[in-house]
Design a protein around this motif. Structure first.
Motif, short mmCIF file in Angstrom:
data_model
loop_
_atom_site.label_atom_id
_atom_site.label_comp_id
_atom_site.label_asym_id
_atom_site.label_seq_id
_atom_site.Cartn_x
_atom_site.Cartn_y
_atom_site.Cartn_z
N GLU A 261 -0.91 5.18 -37.17
CA GLU A 261 -2.15 5.38 -37.80
C GLU A 261 -3.21 4.96 -36.98
OE1 GLU A 261 -1.81 2.85 -41.45
OE2 GLU A 261 -3.66 3.34 -42.13
N GLU A 262 -3.21 4.01 -36.25
CA GLU A 262 -4.21 3.59 -35.28
C GLU A 262 -4.10 4.34 -33.84
OE1 GLU A 262 -6.62 2.13 -36.59
OE2 GLU A 262 -5.47 1.54 -38.44
N GLU A 263 -3.60 5.50 -33.76
CA GLU A 263 -3.09 6.11 -32.75
C GLU A 263 -4.82 6.49 -31.93
OE1 GLU A 263 -1.10 9.76 -33.81
OE2 GLU A 263 -2.43 10.66 -33.12
N ALA A 264 -5.98 6.55 -32.55
CA ALA A 264 -6.95 7.05 -31.84
C ALA A 264 -7.48 6.36 -30.59
CB ALA A 264 -8.01 7.21 -32.86
N ASP A 265 -7.13 4.91 -30.88
CA ASP A 265 -7.42 4.04 -29.68
C ASP A 265 -6.32 4.12 -28.50
OD1 ASP A 265 -9.82 3.24 -31.14
OD2 ASP A 265 -8.61 1.72 -32.37
N LEU A 266 -5.22 4.69 -28.80
CA LEU A 266 -4.36 4.69 -27.48
C LEU A 266 -3.83 6.04 -27.14
CD1 LEU A 266 -2.04 2.30 -29.57
CD2 LEU A 266 -3.12 1.67 -27.74
N PHE A 267 -3.55 6.91 -27.99
CA PHE A 267 -3.10 8.16 -27.58
C PHE A 267 -3.90 9.15 -26.84
CE2 PHE A 267 0.62 8.14 -30.95
CZ PHE A 267 1.27 6.89 -30.41
N PHE A 268 -3.48 10.00 -25.96
CA PHE A 268 -3.86 10.80 -25.24
C PHE A 268 -4.69 10.01 -23.97
CE2 PHE A 268 -4.08 12.72 -29.51
CZ PHE A 268 -2.99 13.63 -29.22
N GLU A 269 -4.46 8.93 -23.65
CA GLU A 269 -5.10 8.13 -22.74
C GLU A 269 -4.12 7.53 -21.98
OE1 GLU A 269 -8.37 8.18 -22.30
OE2 GLU A 269 -8.88 9.17 -24.32
N ASP A 270 -4.45 7.16 -20.49
CA ASP A 270 -3.47 6.67 -19.62
C ASP A 270 -4.16 5.01 -19.57
OD1 ASP A 270 -2.21 5.19 -17.84
OD2 ASP A 270 -2.50 6.53 -16.18
N LEU A 271 -3.31 4.36 -20.45
CA LEU A 271 -3.94 2.92 -20.64
C LEU A 271 -2.83 1.98 -19.70
CD1 LEU A 271 -4.86 2.80 -24.41
CD2 LEU A 271 -6.37 3.26 -22.44
N SER A 272 -2.09 2.46 -18.76
CA SER A 272 -1.02 1.59 -18.35
C SER A 272 -1.57 0.80 -17.47
CB SER A 272 -0.24 2.66 -17.54
OG SER A 272 -1.00 3.48 -16.18
N ASP A 273 -2.77 0.57 -17.18
CA ASP A 273 -3.43 -0.43 -16.25
C ASP A 273 -4.18 -1.53 -17.12
OD1 ASP A 273 -2.91 -0.50 -13.70
OD2 ASP A 273 -4.85 0.34 -13.14
N ARG A 274 -3.90 -1.34 -18.43
CA ARG A 274 -4.68 -2.23 -19.29
C ARG A 274 -3.76 -3.14 -20.22
NH1 ARG A 274 -9.11 1.64 -21.49
NH2 ARG A 274 -9.49 2.89 -19.78
N VAL A 275 -4.25 -4.01 -20.93
CA VAL A 275 -3.66 -4.87 -21.80
C VAL A 275 -3.81 -4.25 -23.37
CG1 VAL A 275 -3.33 -6.90 -23.03
CG2 VAL A 275 -3.89 -7.00 -20.70
N ILE A 276 -2.74 -4.00 -23.96
CA ILE A 276 -2.83 -3.12 -25.34
C ILE A 276 -3.28 -4.07 -26.47
CG2 ILE A 276 -1.59 -1.97 -27.05
CD1 ILE A 276 -0.05 -0.55 -24.87
N GLN A 277 -4.47 -3.91 -27.03
CA GLN A 277 -5.06 -4.72 -27.78
C GLN A 277 -4.34 -4.75 -29.29
OE1 GLN A 277 -7.13 -7.22 -26.92
NE2 GLN A 277 -7.09 -6.52 -24.77
N ASP A 278 -3.69 -3.70 -29.45
CA ASP A 278 -3.33 -3.45 -30.83
C ASP A 278 -1.69 -4.20 -30.98
OD1 ASP A 278 -1.72 -2.32 -33.04
OD2 ASP A 278 -2.85 -0.56 -32.86
N ASP A 279 -1.82 -5.29 -31.70
CA ASP A 279 -0.58 -6.03 -31.75
C ASP A 279 0.57 -5.24 -32.72
OD1 ASP A 279 -2.12 -7.94 -30.43
OD2 ASP A 279 -2.50 -9.33 -31.93
N VAL A 280 0.06 -4.70 -33.73
CA VAL A 280 0.90 -4.09 -34.45
C VAL A 280 1.92 -3.17 -33.67
CG1 VAL A 280 1.46 -2.52 -36.43
CG2 VAL A 280 -0.45 -4.40 -36.56
N PHE A 281 1.26 -2.15 -32.97
CA PHE A 281 1.82 -1.06 -31.88
C PHE A 281 2.81 -1.94 -30.75
CE2 PHE A 281 1.94 1.87 -28.35
CZ PHE A 281 2.40 2.89 -29.17
#
Ligand code: NAD
Length: 337
Positions: A261-281
């Motif tokens: 549901e909240e993929e817009a803030d995550l998917f299609f990006e390389d976030l491997s260097d960052r802390v994921i902020q979405d606790d549900v995910f």
């Protein structure tokens, strides 16, 4: 036609440039996602091309209109991210790619079924680590299992055909049953019966107000203990916190997701260097029986070729004042089957 393509990745550019050899559009490839802060990049363009996480709400439609944009040519099948009423009010034509490769999505759906229950992610990591033990990898035969298909449009139908090959028993729910699907051996049932009778429930309905959070606490309570849920449609079909409760209690045995549901803030990006902020995910990632891919079901050579050709073809027909048949009007969508 001058077309601004938002949310572009290198692979989009590759397939669009190849397809454009037959159309000769003047294309601007933009990495930015379309929103209020980037919409000005569409100025001097006749059309914009958006993808699934470009939110084209009434405000964006107004801003596009003010910049003279006359067409929104989506490179997706889903169109829940576009305010069609606002576009119609501003006389902006919206078109999509209704079918680029339903096989791509259907085949990925089956990949998720297998990956979750045969624990393929875990198995792959183990073998690479020199751990050849099988404990924790126990799966089950799909043969003779009951598969519940929610939505028997283009993708759901192909899932039915593939799962028949696995020797499964097939049930489906769709407000508009289809005789071709019955011919595959699918029995249509009501949604509650599908929930209560099936070992695997796979979602292929579009996201609409009716289907929003169709898998919620009440729906989960009707399902069999250990049920497998697969979603390659749209994330908001599932109330994720409710499914997490089901996973914690063991009621949900397997979950395979290509959408969130909240993929817009995550998917299609390389976030491997960052802390994921979405606790549900992040919580979803902790379960051994959850397998997630980042909206890649469509991502095949064949699908990307068809997407680029149809998206640019829709624009070419619009430019010539012709209809492609892929246009979306509020009236057609409301009366849509
Ligand atoms: P489709 O329009 O061919 O089929 C959708 C079916 O859902 C139709 O038969 C419709 O009658 C049915 N439906 C409508 N409301 C329903 C409801 N309340 N309950 C059950 N069924 C309902 O669409 P499709 O091409 O099969 O695609 C299905 C969905 O898959 C799209 O809406 C899109 O969101 C998603 N999709 C995902 C990806 C991906 O990469 N993950 C790619 C393409 C499409």
């Amino acid at each position: 036609m001058r077309i601004a393509v938002f949310s572009t990745r290198p692979y989009d550019q590759r397939f669009f440039e190849a397809a454009n050899e037959q159309y000769g559009h003047d294309i601007t490839f933009l990495e930015a996602r379309l929103d209020a802060s980037t919409v000005s990049l569409a100025s001097d363009h006749d059309a914009i091309c958006g993808f699934v996480n470009d939110q084209i709400d009434a405000n964006i439609v107004d801003l596009l209109d003010e910049q003279g944009v006359r067409m929104i040519t989506l490179r997706s099948a889903g169109f829940n991210n576009v305010d069609l009423e606002a576009a119609a009010a501003r006389h902006i034509t919206v078109a999509r790619v209704p079918a680029y490769s339903p096989y791509a999505v259907a085949e990925h759906t089956v990949a998720l079924m297998l990956a979750t229950q045969r624990r393929l992610g875990r198995a792959y990591n183990r073998v690479r680590d020199g751990n050849f033990a099988l404990d924790g990898l126990l799966g089950f035969d799909l043969r003779n299992k009951r598969i519940g298909i929610v939505g028997t449009g283009q993708i759901g139908q192909i899932v039915a055909r593939i799962m028949r090959g696995f020797g499964c028993s097939l049930r489906a729910y769709d407000p508009f049953p289809n005789d071709n699907v019955r011919d595959v051996g699918v029995r249509y049932v009501d949604l509650d019966t599908l929930f209560s009778d099936c070992d695997v429930i796979t979602l292929h309905a579009p996201l609409t107000p009716d289907t929003h959070h169709m898998i919620d606490e009440a729906a989960l309570a009707k399902m069999r203990p250990g049920v497998m849920i697969i979603n390659t449609s749209r994330g908001a079909l599932i109330d994720t916190p409710a499914v997490i409760e089901g996973l914690k209690s063991g009621h949900v045995g397997h979950l395979g997701l290509d959408v969130y549901e909240e993929e817009a803030d995550l998917f299609f990006e390389d976030l491997s260097d960052r802390v994921i902020q979405d606790d549900v995910f992040s919580r979803l990632l902790t379960f051994p029986n959850v397998f997630i891919t980042a909206h890649q079901a469509f991502f095949t050579e064949e699908a990307l070729t068809n997407i680029a050709e149809t998206t640019l073809g829709n624009a070419a027909m619009f430019e010539r004042g012709e209809r492609s048949g892929n246009e979306l009007t509020p009236e057609e969508v409301r009366g849509d089957r």
